[in-house]
Design an enzyme around this catalytic site. Structure first.
Site, PDB file in Angstrom:
ATOM      1  N   GLY A 177      -9.595   6.864   0.832  1.00 37.29           N
ATOM      2  CA  GLY A 177      -8.967   8.039   0.225  1.00 37.29           C
ATOM      3  C   GLY A 177      -9.789   8.599  -0.918  1.00 37.29           C
ATOM      4  O   GLY A 177      -9.846   9.820  -1.126  1.00 37.29           O
ATOM      5  N   SER A 235      -2.598  11.616 -10.274  1.00 33.83           N
ATOM      6  CA  SER A 235      -3.581  11.153  -9.293  1.00 33.83           C
ATOM      7  C   SER A 235      -4.991  11.412  -9.783  1.00 33.83           C
ATOM      8  O   SER A 235      -5.403  12.555  -9.995  1.00 33.83           O
ATOM      9  CB  SER A 235      -3.366  11.874  -7.961  1.00 33.83           C
ATOM     10  N   ASP A 261      -2.242   0.221  -7.844  1.00 33.54           N
ATOM     11  CA  ASP A 261      -2.798  -0.562  -6.736  1.00 33.54           C
ATOM     12  C   ASP A 261      -2.383  -2.030  -6.785  1.00 33.54           C
ATOM     13  O   ASP A 261      -2.641  -2.780  -5.840  1.00 33.54           O
ATOM     14  CB  ASP A 261      -4.333  -0.460  -6.738  1.00 33.54           C
ATOM     15  N   LYS A 300      -0.212   5.467   0.323  1.00 38.32           N
ATOM     16  CA  LYS A 300      -1.467   4.724   0.148  1.00 38.32           C
ATOM     17  C   LYS A 300      -1.987   4.317   1.536  1.00 38.32           C
ATOM     18  O   LYS A 300      -1.558   4.888   2.534  1.00 38.32           O
ATOM     19  CB  LYS A 300      -1.229   3.520  -0.768  1.00 38.32           C
ATOM     20  N   ARG A 358      -5.040  -4.528   0.352  1.00 39.77           N
ATOM     21  CA  ARG A 358      -4.252  -5.136  -0.731  1.00 39.77           C
ATOM     22  C   ARG A 358      -3.029  -5.883  -0.194  1.00 39.77           C
ATOM     23  O   ARG A 358      -2.587  -6.861  -0.794  1.00 39.77           O
ATOM     24  CB  ARG A 358      -3.864  -4.077  -1.748  1.00 39.77           C
TER      25      ARG A 358
HETATM   26  C1  S3P Z   1      -8.388   5.958  -7.135  1.00 37.55           C
HETATM   27  C2  S3P Z   1      -7.212   6.482  -7.558  1.00 37.55           C
HETATM   28  C3  S3P Z   1      -5.894   5.979  -7.142  1.00 37.55           C
HETATM   29  C4  S3P Z   1      -5.975   4.593  -6.516  1.00 37.55           C
HETATM   30  C5  S3P Z   1      -7.128   4.458  -5.568  1.00 37.55           C
HETATM   31  C6  S3P Z   1      -8.443   4.774  -6.250  1.00 37.55           C
HETATM   32  C7  S3P Z   1      -9.641   6.574  -7.615  1.00 37.55           C
HETATM   33  O1  S3P Z   1      -5.345   6.862  -6.202  1.00 37.55           O
HETATM   34  O2  S3P Z   1      -4.759   4.276  -5.875  1.00 37.55           O
HETATM   35  O3  S3P Z   1      -7.195   3.127  -5.056  1.00 37.55           O
HETATM   36  O4  S3P Z   1     -10.713   5.934  -7.515  1.00 37.55           O
HETATM   37  O5  S3P Z   1      -9.589   7.711  -8.105  1.00 37.55           O
HETATM   38  P1  S3P Z   1      -4.580   8.200  -6.678  1.00 37.55           P
HETATM   39  O6  S3P Z   1      -5.463   8.877  -7.612  1.00 37.55           O
HETATM   40  O7  S3P Z   1      -4.331   9.005  -5.440  1.00 37.55           O
HETATM   41  O8  S3P Z   1      -3.287   7.706  -7.264  1.00 37.55           O
END
Ligand code: S3P
Length: 432
Positions: free
Chosen positions: A96, A169, A318, A345, A391
């Protein structure tokens, strides 16, 4: 991703270990290095599947990236205008962070790209970045009106926006900051609570000026990145959290994890474990590339249930699956609320955590925005499944250290997404 991992009950955890590099920081170092002028050497890079997807995508856009060692990566930056149209798909795999941050770069890049990922990515909402990027002027098409992959992007000139994000986020914030760097005018992003701020810490090292207040960050466009030469990545606190949890719940344990990132936007799990009664000592030892680093010592502890909500949630988002496992060993009720983001997630982590923990005999209730766990419950050995979510795989494995008869985790290969060497590290600690 078919391997199974079996974890047997342990008498204690003892010793000193390190954990692999921070995933969020590793992604950013590669992406910023790719669009910067100059060469960036990244040490402590996380050689997990997600960060390798980021390397692969930028190589496909013409960026030369060398791996001297598993954890040492050199990126020959090409500047904003040096990226080239990829010949084939940009495949983000399970990541993501790769897709959302990269969309911020693609939006301002004057070529066409087609972005795909795995079946988990296909279920994750992209409208949270696609909608504001379209308002900035990017042309993005995709499944369900551009809300889901596959996505097609034709980048071009962008104008700045003021964006009030509905969710806290870092992926949304970082995506829009990257797009904002090439837009005309000032881009401003507001979020309900402050999310992790690795982008805000790393961009200034690449010569970028930005302004920040509690829940808002802004920058002016038309800024070029120039490489700081080196980025040193600390250990990932999200990986350390599994070992901390293990040492808290396995009797007679005492472990130290060295060189862990202690960025305050990430340390919510330490705060919550301590509120539960966890004996956790933190010694800050320095700063690596703008990020606090230190050693964490954990001793097994009698724990009590707690409430976790509000601005704490983005600081441990996380870590909620492993927090839930620990909560089964705490006396009383643990309530996790304001965490509806968990549903989008790698899996629906509210549903999947509850499902896997029930297999282990835990008393768990799913709510609309979290979980309620009643403790203390003895866990019973079982066959669990990661559901392809790293996870969840690690959280169920840690439960195996205290479950009568141990735990077998199906699809355990997913653990390599963020913690290659997890089984080996755990064995080192359980064998003293
Ligand atoms: C992350 C942000 C988080 C986290 C992901 C990594 C990042 O997600 O859950 O594992 O590196 O910016 P969100 O920003 O969508 O909450």
């Amino acid at each position: 991703m078919v391997e199974t991992l079996t974890i047997q009950p342990a008498a204690s955890l003892q010793g000193e270990v390190t954990v692999p590099g921070d995933k969020s920081i590793s992604h950013r170092a590669v992406m910023f290095g790719a669009v910067a002028q100059g060469t960036t050497r990244v040490t402590g890079f996380l050689p997990g599947a997600d960060c390798l997807s980021t390397i692969d995508c930028f190589r496909r856009m013409g960026v030369a990236i060398e791996r001297e060692e598993e954890t040492v990566v050199t990126i020959h930056g090409r500047g904003w205008n040096g990226l080239t149209e990829p010949d084939s798909f940009l495949d983000v795999g399970n990541s993501g962070t790769t897709i959302r941050l990269m969309l911020g770069i693609l939006a301002g890049s004057p070529f066409y790209s087609a972005v795909i990922g795995d079946e988990s990515i296909a279920r994750r909402p992209m409208d949270r970045v696609v909608e504001p990027l379209r308002r900035m002027g990017a042309q993005i098409e995709g499944r369900k009106g551009g809300s889901f992959t596959p996505l097609g992007v034709r980048g071009g000139n962008l104008s700045s926006i003021e964006h009030v994000s509905r969710v806290a986020s870092a992926q949304v914030k970082s995506c829009l900051l990257l797009a904002g760097l090439r837009a005309d005018g000032i881009t401003r992003i507001q979020e309900p609570y402050r999310s992790r701020d690795h982008t805000e810490r790393m961009l200034p090292a690449f010569g970028i000026e930005l302004q920040q207040s509690e829940n808002e960050v802004s920058l002016s466009g038309d800024q070029q990145l120039s490489s700081p030469g080196e980025v040193r990545v600390p250990g990932d606190i999200s990986s350390a959290a599994f070992l901390i949890a293990a040492a808290l719940i396995v009797p007679n344990s005492h472990i130290t994890i060295r060189n862990v990132g202690l960025n305050p936007t990430r340390t919510g799990i330490l705060d919550s474990f301590r509120e539960m009664g966890g004996a956790i000592e933190i010694v800050e030892t320095g700063e690596w590339s703008g990020e606090a680093v230190g050693d964490i010592t954990v001793t097994s502890s009698a724990l009590k249930g707690v409430e976790v909500k509000g601005d704490r949630i983005p600081r441990l988002i996380d870590e909620i699956p492993i927090l839930a496992v620990v909560a089964t060993q705490a006396n009383g009720r643990t309530v996790i609320r304001d965490a509806a983001e968990l549903k989008v997630k790698e899996t629906n982590r509210i549903a999947v955590t509850a499902q896997e923990m029930r297999r282990l005999g835990a008393v768990v209730e799913e709510t609309a925005d979290g979980l309620v766990i009643e403790g203390r419950t003895p866990l019973k050995g079982s066959h669990c499944n990661s559901h392809g979510d790293h996870r969840i795989g690690m959280a169920t494995a840690i439960a195996g250290l205290i479950a009568d008869g141990g735990v077998t985790v199906g699809r355990a290969g997913a653990i390599d997404i963020s913690f290659p060497g997890f089984e080996h590290t755990l064995h080192r600690l359980t064998n003293g």
